[in-house]
Design a protein around this motif. Structure first.
Motif, PDB file in Angstrom:
ATOM      1  N   GLY A 291       0.787  -1.221   0.000  1.00  0.00           N
ATOM      2  CA  GLY A 291       0.000   0.000   0.000  1.00  0.00           C
ATOM      3  C   GLY A 291       0.818   1.269   0.000  1.00  0.00           C
ATOM      4  N   ASP A 292       2.115   1.174   0.283  1.00  0.00           N
ATOM      5  CA  ASP A 292       2.965   2.364   0.248  1.00  0.00           C
ATOM      6  C   ASP A 292       3.078   2.891  -1.178  1.00  0.00           C
ATOM      7  OD1 ASP A 292       3.355   2.139   2.943  1.00  0.00           O
ATOM      8  OD2 ASP A 292       5.431   1.447   2.826  1.00  0.00           O
ATOM      9  N   LEU A 293       3.335   4.188  -1.277  1.00  0.00           N
ATOM     10  CA  LEU A 293       3.444   4.840  -2.579  1.00  0.00           C
ATOM     11  C   LEU A 293       4.862   5.338  -2.803  1.00  0.00           C
ATOM     12  CD1 LEU A 293       0.238   7.079  -2.468  1.00  0.00           C
ATOM     13  CD2 LEU A 293       0.454   4.787  -3.444  1.00  0.00           C
ATOM     14  N   VAL A 294       5.358   5.125  -4.008  1.00  0.00           N
ATOM     15  CA  VAL A 294       6.607   5.742  -4.447  1.00  0.00           C
ATOM     16  C   VAL A 294       6.253   6.651  -5.614  1.00  0.00           C
ATOM     17  CG1 VAL A 294       8.925   5.390  -5.363  1.00  0.00           C
ATOM     18  CG2 VAL A 294       7.995   3.777  -3.680  1.00  0.00           C
ATOM     19  N   LEU A 295       6.238   7.967  -5.360  1.00  0.00           N
ATOM     20  CA  LEU A 295       5.950   8.936  -6.407  1.00  0.00           C
ATOM     21  C   LEU A 295       7.217   9.183  -7.204  1.00  0.00           C
ATOM     22  CD1 LEU A 295       3.451   9.208  -4.603  1.00  0.00           C
ATOM     23  CD2 LEU A 295       3.524  11.671  -4.991  1.00  0.00           C
ATOM     24  N   THR A 296       7.080   9.278  -8.505  1.00  0.00           N
ATOM     25  CA  THR A 296       8.246   9.239  -9.389  1.00  0.00           C
ATOM     26  C   THR A 296       8.695  10.595  -9.899  1.00  0.00           C
ATOM     27  OG1 THR A 296       6.823   8.793 -11.295  1.00  0.00           O
ATOM     28  CG2 THR A 296       7.698   6.890 -10.112  1.00  0.00           C
ATOM     29  N   GLY A 297       8.100  11.670  -9.399  1.00  0.00           N
ATOM     30  CA  GLY A 297       8.509  13.002  -9.819  1.00  0.00           C
ATOM     31  C   GLY A 297       7.598  13.564 -10.899  1.00  0.00           C
ATOM     32  N   SER A 298       7.687  14.860 -11.072  1.00  0.00           N
ATOM     33  CA  SER A 298       6.798  15.576 -11.985  1.00  0.00           C
ATOM     34  C   SER A 298       7.522  15.986 -13.258  1.00  0.00           C
ATOM     35  CB  SER A 298       6.247  16.826 -11.297  1.00  0.00           C
ATOM     36  OG  SER A 298       5.413  17.546 -12.166  1.00  0.00           O
ATOM     37  N   PRO A 299       6.885  15.784 -14.409  1.00  0.00           N
ATOM     38  CA  PRO A 299       7.481  16.248 -15.660  1.00  0.00           C
ATOM     39  C   PRO A 299       7.334  17.755 -15.843  1.00  0.00           C
ATOM     40  CG  PRO A 299       5.378  15.205 -16.094  1.00  0.00           C
ATOM     41  CD  PRO A 299       5.654  15.022 -14.634  1.00  0.00           C
ATOM     42  N   ALA A 300       7.882  18.250 -16.917  1.00  0.00           N
ATOM     43  CA  ALA A 300       7.839  19.680 -17.223  1.00  0.00           C
ATOM     44  C   ALA A 300       6.404  20.155 -17.415  1.00  0.00           C
ATOM     45  CB  ALA A 300       8.658  19.960 -18.473  1.00  0.00           C
ATOM     46  N   GLY A 301       6.219  21.474 -17.234  1.00  0.00           N
ATOM     47  CA  GLY A 301       4.921  22.073 -17.491  1.00  0.00           C
ATOM     48  C   GLY A 301       4.179  22.526 -16.259  1.00  0.00           C
ATOM     49  N   ASN A 302       4.889  22.734 -15.155  1.00  0.00           N
ATOM     50  CA  ASN A 302       4.240  23.205 -13.945  1.00  0.00           C
ATOM     51  C   ASN A 302       3.871  24.684 -14.057  1.00  0.00           C
ATOM     52  OD1 ASN A 302       6.657  21.135 -12.751  1.00  0.00           O
ATOM     53  ND2 ASN A 302       4.544  20.678 -12.277  1.00  0.00           N
ATOM     54  N   GLY A 303       3.086  25.141 -13.088  1.00  0.00           N
ATOM     55  CA  GLY A 303       2.611  26.508 -13.152  1.00  0.00           C
ATOM     56  C   GLY A 303       3.714  27.543 -13.116  1.00  0.00           C
ATOM     57  N   LEU A 304       4.778  27.262 -12.365  1.00  0.00           N
ATOM     58  CA  LEU A 304       5.882  28.206 -12.293  1.00  0.00           C
ATOM     59  C   LEU A 304       6.487  28.437 -13.674  1.00  0.00           C
ATOM     60  CD1 LEU A 304       7.209  29.755  -9.944  1.00  0.00           C
ATOM     61  CD2 LEU A 304       8.979  28.013  -9.924  1.00  0.00           C
ATOM     62  N   HIS A 305       6.546  27.390 -14.482  1.00  0.00           N
ATOM     63  CA  HIS A 305       7.059  27.504 -15.841  1.00  0.00           C
ATOM     64  C   HIS A 305       6.128  28.349 -16.709  1.00  0.00           C
ATOM     65  CE1 HIS A 305       8.649  26.426 -19.772  1.00  0.00           C
ATOM     66  NE2 HIS A 305       7.452  25.974 -20.108  1.00  0.00           N
ATOM     67  N   HIS A 306       4.823  28.133 -16.548  1.00  0.00           N
ATOM     68  CA  HIS A 306       3.847  28.840 -17.380  1.00  0.00           C
ATOM     69  C   HIS A 306       3.544  30.249 -16.871  1.00  0.00           C
ATOM     70  CE1 HIS A 306       2.786  25.525 -20.048  1.00  0.00           C
ATOM     71  NE2 HIS A 306       2.752  24.721 -19.008  1.00  0.00           N
ATOM     72  N   GLY A 307       3.982  30.566 -15.654  1.00  0.00           N
ATOM     73  CA  GLY A 307       3.644  31.862 -15.085  1.00  0.00           C
ATOM     74  C   GLY A 307       2.180  31.963 -14.704  1.00  0.00           C
ATOM     75  N   ARG A 308       1.581  30.822 -14.387  1.00  0.00           N
ATOM     76  CA  ARG A 308       0.151  30.765 -14.048  1.00  0.00           C
ATOM     77  C   ARG A 308      -0.036  29.728 -12.946  1.00  0.00           C
ATOM     78  NH1 ARG A 308      -4.625  29.644 -12.614  1.00  0.00           N
ATOM     79  NH2 ARG A 308      -6.434  29.956 -13.986  1.00  0.00           N
ATOM     80  N   LEU A 309      -0.266  30.172 -11.712  1.00  0.00           N
ATOM     81  CA  LEU A 309      -0.419  29.266 -10.590  1.00  0.00           C
ATOM     82  C   LEU A 309      -1.898  29.044 -10.288  1.00  0.00           C
ATOM     83  CD1 LEU A 309       2.501  30.818  -8.598  1.00  0.00           C
ATOM     84  CD2 LEU A 309       2.489  28.534  -9.583  1.00  0.00           C
ATOM     85  N   LEU A 310      -2.175  28.102  -9.391  1.00  0.00           N
ATOM     86  CA  LEU A 310      -3.556  27.730  -9.089  1.00  0.00           C
ATOM     87  C   LEU A 310      -4.278  28.821  -8.316  1.00  0.00           C
ATOM     88  CD1 LEU A 310      -2.980  24.028  -8.001  1.00  0.00           C
ATOM     89  CD2 LEU A 310      -4.076  24.802 -10.121  1.00  0.00           C
ATOM     90  N   ARG A 311      -5.580  28.909  -8.548  1.00  0.00           N
ATOM     91  CA  ARG A 311      -6.425  29.812  -7.782  1.00  0.00           C
ATOM     92  C   ARG A 311      -7.822  29.211  -7.673  1.00  0.00           C
ATOM     93  NH1 ARG A 311      -4.923  33.465 -12.343  1.00  0.00           N
ATOM     94  NH2 ARG A 311      -6.474  33.225 -14.007  1.00  0.00           N
ATOM     95  N   ALA A 312      -8.601  29.732  -6.748  1.00  0.00           N
ATOM     96  CA  ALA A 312      -9.947  29.220  -6.532  1.00  0.00           C
ATOM     97  C   ALA A 312     -10.750  29.261  -7.830  1.00  0.00           C
ATOM     98  CB  ALA A 312     -10.644  30.043  -5.448  1.00  0.00           C
TER      99      ALA A 312
END
Length: 334
Positions: A291-312
């Motif tokens: 049941g344990d999880l091993v997360l493998t990391g995030s690929p390119a394209g996060n909000g910091l790269h796009h200059g657009r972060l999450l909002r309500a």
């Protein structure tokens, strides 16, 4: 038997609850009407079979994975008492004891982040990109993965809201492939590591970018506790897809859409350390449990790269080849 075209194989595992009385709106819009008991289920197409007779939770099934998997194959073709998926709420598919998260594991992503953080020494972006690319190549050839610990309390369901804390000003998305452990793993070699992975699922490692680095104590580096572990910051699922159905985890495509616009669109081929090396590396220190999880990391394209972060009001839709799709709205705390 037909199954969802977004899922690899004839079935997957999930965690569900039923609404008492009239049918509910469906898995993508859970609400207060869902108050029935939570149970593990086998999902095939648009139907779910209650697996409580085999174990009270999906984690209990994973603890007996070698014995349970043949039973699941039999159950998938049985008459049984199947229930419409649309009448059930879909919860996070498993409650892990431990979450191990890989950082800086996609070459392009690390390069993009280095450029986005705008070095204070005034180096041009092209030089930063070249230097970090060379460093990534050295890591792949000579170094070890970078792994940190996540908290199970951050996990939420695949269709539940992500709640942005009042203190968080730069929330960002990070869609990731997650390996789900079946057989316990301790000090195993990479060539044996995948034998301990029972299934794969989708995780979104939401991050508060403004607190990743401690401004008051830069000497101690990153603050993953606050940056990664707020409640609801790890949407998980929708399902656990058995590893045998997924095939090569290094040949999957990761896509995240924000309000319908594609933001992340990358292959797991871009990982610096593959799933086997990550699981093996973690197992040198930690005994991985079912049941344990091993997360493998995030690929390119996060909000910091796009200059657009999450909002309500934002809606994130994350898909990985063969693992289905999760859909999470965002709202402010309170």
């Amino acid at each position: 038997m037909e199954t969802s075209p977004s899922l690899a194989g004839p079935f997957a595992l999930g965690t569900f609850s039923a609404a008492p009385g009239p049918a509910s709106p469906g898995p993508a819009s859970p609400g207060p009407a869902f108050s029935g008991p939570v149970f593990p289920g086998l999902v095939a197409g648009d139907r779910v079979l209650d697996l409580s007779a085999h174990g009270p939770t999906t984690r209990a099934l994973l603890e007996r994975w070698d014995d349970v998997l043949p039973l699941l194959h039999e159950a998938a073709t049985s008459a049984g008492e199947w229930r419409p998926l649309a009448e059930l709420r879909v919860h996070a598919p498993v409650e892990p004891r431990q979450i191990l998260q890989s950082g800086a594991n996609y070459r392009t992503h690390v390069i993009d982040l280095a450029v986005a953080h705008e070095p204070a020494d005034g180096r041009p972006a092209e030089r930063v990109r070249a230097e970090v690319a060379a460093m990534m190549d050295r890591r792949a050839a000579e170094d070890q993965p970078y792994v940190f610990i996540g908290l199970p309390s951050s996990v939420t369901g695949p269709y539940d809201d992500v709640v942005i804390p009042s203190w968080c000003t730069k929330p960002d998305w990070e869609l990731e492939l997650a390996a789900v452990i079946g057989r316990p793993a301790f000090r195993i070699n990479p060539d044996k590591a995948l034998e301990h992975v029972a299934a794969y699922t989708i995780a979104n490692d939401v991050t508060a970018r403004e607190v990743v680095f401690r401004r008051d104590m830069p000497e101690i580096g990153t603050d993953w506790l606050r940056a990664k572990n707020a409640p609801t910051f790890t949407p998980l699922g929708p399902y656990l897809v058995p590893a045998a159905f997924v095939g090569d985890p290094g040949e999957l495509h990761v896509t995240l859409k924000l309000n319908g616009e594609v933001m992340q669109d990358e292959s797991t081929k871009d990982m610096i350390f593959d799933v086997a090396r990550l699981v093996s590396y973690v197992s040198r220190t930690v005994e991985l449990l079912p049941g344990d999880l091993v997360l493998t990391g995030s690929p390119a394209g996060n909000g910091l790269h796009h200059g657009r972060l999450l909002r309500a009001g934002d809606v994130m839709e994350g898909t990985i080849t063969g693992l289905g799709t999760q859909r999470n709205g965002c709202r402010d705390e309170g």
